[in-house]
Design a protein around this motif. Structure first.
Motif, short mmCIF file in Angstrom:
data_model
loop_
_atom_site.label_atom_id
_atom_site.label_comp_id
_atom_site.label_asym_id
_atom_site.label_seq_id
_atom_site.Cartn_x
_atom_site.Cartn_y
_atom_site.Cartn_z
N MET A 111 0.84 -1.19 0.00
CA MET A 111 0.00 0.00 0.00
C MET A 111 0.88 1.24 0.00
SD MET A 111 -2.87 1.17 2.74
CE MET A 111 -3.76 -0.35 2.47
N GLY A 112 0.65 2.13 -0.95
CA GLY A 112 1.47 3.31 -1.08
C GLY A 112 1.11 4.35 -0.04
N THR A 113 2.13 5.04 0.44
CA THR A 113 1.93 6.13 1.38
C THR A 113 1.52 7.37 0.62
OG1 THR A 113 4.27 6.72 1.22
CG2 THR A 113 3.64 5.13 2.93
N PRO A 114 0.99 8.40 1.30
CA PRO A 114 0.61 9.62 0.60
C PRO A 114 1.77 10.28 -0.13
CG PRO A 114 -0.38 9.56 2.77
CD PRO A 114 0.56 8.40 2.70
N GLU A 115 3.04 10.08 0.36
CA GLU A 115 4.16 10.69 -0.31
C GLU A 115 4.56 9.95 -1.57
OE1 GLU A 115 4.05 10.08 2.91
OE2 GLU A 115 3.86 12.11 3.69
N THR A 116 4.51 8.60 -1.54
CA THR A 116 4.96 7.81 -2.69
C THR A 116 3.89 7.66 -3.75
OG1 THR A 116 4.31 5.78 -1.54
CG2 THR A 116 6.58 6.52 -1.25
N SER A 117 2.62 7.91 -3.43
CA SER A 117 1.56 7.74 -4.41
C SER A 117 1.27 9.00 -5.20
CB SER A 117 0.27 7.28 -3.69
OG SER A 117 -0.14 8.24 -2.74
N ARG A 118 1.97 10.11 -4.92
CA ARG A 118 1.73 11.36 -5.63
C ARG A 118 2.61 11.45 -6.86
NH1 ARG A 118 2.06 16.23 -1.48
NH2 ARG A 118 1.26 17.30 -3.33
N GLU A 119 2.30 12.45 -7.67
CA GLU A 119 3.08 12.68 -8.88
C GLU A 119 4.46 13.24 -8.52
OE1 GLU A 119 2.31 12.05 -12.01
OE2 GLU A 119 0.37 11.19 -11.51
N PRO A 120 5.45 13.07 -9.40
CA PRO A 120 6.75 13.71 -9.14
C PRO A 120 6.62 15.23 -9.12
CG PRO A 120 6.68 12.74 -11.33
CD PRO A 120 5.47 12.25 -10.61
N CYS A 121 7.63 15.86 -8.57
CA CYS A 121 7.50 17.26 -8.19
C CYS A 121 7.19 18.23 -9.33
CB CYS A 121 8.77 17.72 -7.46
SG CYS A 121 8.42 18.26 -5.78
N PRO A 122 7.79 18.20 -10.47
CA PRO A 122 7.40 19.21 -11.47
C PRO A 122 5.94 19.09 -11.90
CG PRO A 122 9.53 18.24 -12.00
CD PRO A 122 8.96 17.42 -10.91
N ASP A 123 5.46 17.86 -12.03
CA ASP A 123 4.07 17.66 -12.44
C ASP A 123 3.08 17.75 -11.29
OD1 ASP A 123 5.10 17.20 -14.96
OD2 ASP A 123 5.21 15.03 -14.67
N ARG A 124 3.60 17.69 -10.07
CA ARG A 124 2.71 17.70 -8.90
C ARG A 124 1.98 19.03 -8.76
NH1 ARG A 124 5.54 16.16 -3.36
NH2 ARG A 124 5.93 14.31 -4.65
N MET A 180 -4.64 -0.17 8.38
CA MET A 180 -4.88 -1.05 7.23
C MET A 180 -3.77 -2.08 7.09
SD MET A 180 -7.76 -0.10 5.97
CE MET A 180 -7.72 -0.96 4.42
N GLU A 181 -2.53 -1.69 7.35
CA GLU A 181 -1.42 -2.63 7.29
C GLU A 181 -1.55 -3.70 8.36
OE1 GLU A 181 3.49 -2.56 7.33
OE2 GLU A 181 2.32 -0.72 7.59
N HIS A 182 -1.97 -3.31 9.56
CA HIS A 182 -2.16 -4.29 10.64
C HIS A 182 -3.28 -5.27 10.29
CE1 HIS A 182 -2.34 -5.94 14.67
NE2 HIS A 182 -3.63 -5.67 14.73
N GLN A 183 -4.37 -4.75 9.72
CA GLN A 183 -5.46 -5.64 9.34
C GLN A 183 -5.02 -6.61 8.26
OE1 GLN A 183 -7.62 -4.95 12.06
NE2 GLN A 183 -9.10 -5.48 10.52
N GLN A 184 -4.25 -6.14 7.29
CA GLN A 184 -3.78 -7.01 6.22
C GLN A 184 -2.83 -8.08 6.75
OE1 GLN A 184 -1.93 -4.87 3.05
NE2 GLN A 184 -1.73 -6.66 1.73
#
Length: 216
Positions: free
Chosen positions: A1-14, A137-141
């Motif tokens: 499961m991606g974290t909010p930081e890793t699931s976003r677009e890279p910085c120029p396109d963000r 969610m990670e604990h449940q999984q």
């Protein structure tokens, strides 16, 4: 499961991505709010027209305000990523405080400081809620995976009793067979029993006499 930081677009396109998303959210949410407000404030007979007019007048303004906030937030976020060379919740917290303070700068230093503190606290709450949700969610999984592994291990071990469903089904089928056998006066023969009975029947006959070839 991606974290909010890793699931976003890279910085120029963000930045463009956040500007568009913030504008859409502000336009839709503000349009719904001002539509209901226009219906409530319009006289009877022209409520729908009043609600539509309120949407046309206020929805672009609210969407633009959200877009400005989202663009500044993403700009500060990319700046923090470039300066700190990593992405973590502190970037979002600092970016929220900087965005709030920058937007309230025209009202004076006191208002800017209060707005910065409010933006930082708000982003801290959002990031904390996101981290707690990810951990939950990670604990449940992990718990579900451990339970599945234990169940598979117990099912594969020799000498373990079958699951309750299979045991009940086997008991029910054996009970039905025995009841039908008792009703019609016959039982289902088993392989071992039938082979033993045939051997006993063959041994019960008398053997024929052995012929003798002696001369009398």
């Amino acid at each position: 499961m991606g974290t909010p930081e890793t699931s976003r677009e890279p910085c120029p396109d963000r930045i463009l991505d956040d500007v568009g998303g913030a504008f859409g959210m502000g336009a839709v949410g503000g349009g719904a709010w001002h539509f209901m407000k226009g219906i409530y404030n319009s006289p009877s007979g022209t409520r729908l027209a009043g609600g539509a007019q309120a949407v046309r007048m206020n929805s672009p303004r609210v969407g633009g305000s959200f877009a400005v906030w989202g663009g500044l937030f993403s700009t500060f976020d990319c700046t923090m990523v470039y300066l700190r060379q990593k992405e973590d919740p502190w970037n979002s917290i600092i970016s929220g405080a900087a965005t709030g303070g920058f937007l309230a700068m025209r009202q004076g230093m006191g208002a800017s400081a209060r707005s910065a503190a409010m933006g930082g606290v708000l982003l801290a709450l959002i990031e904390g809620a996101g981290i707690m949700l990810n951990k939950f969610m990670e604990h449940q999984q992990n718990s579900a995976m451990e339970e599945a592994a234990v169940a598979a291990q117990m099912a594969g071990m020799p000498g373990m009793p079958p699951p309750m469903g299979e045991a009940a089904e086997a008991e029910g089928s054996s009970g039905v067979n025995s009841w039908l056998g008792g009703l019609f006066g016959k039982k289902e023969p088993e392989a071992a029993t039938s082979s033993g009975s045939e051997t006993k029947v063959l041994e019960s006959f008398d053997a024929p006499p052995v012929p003798s070839f002696e001369f009398k």
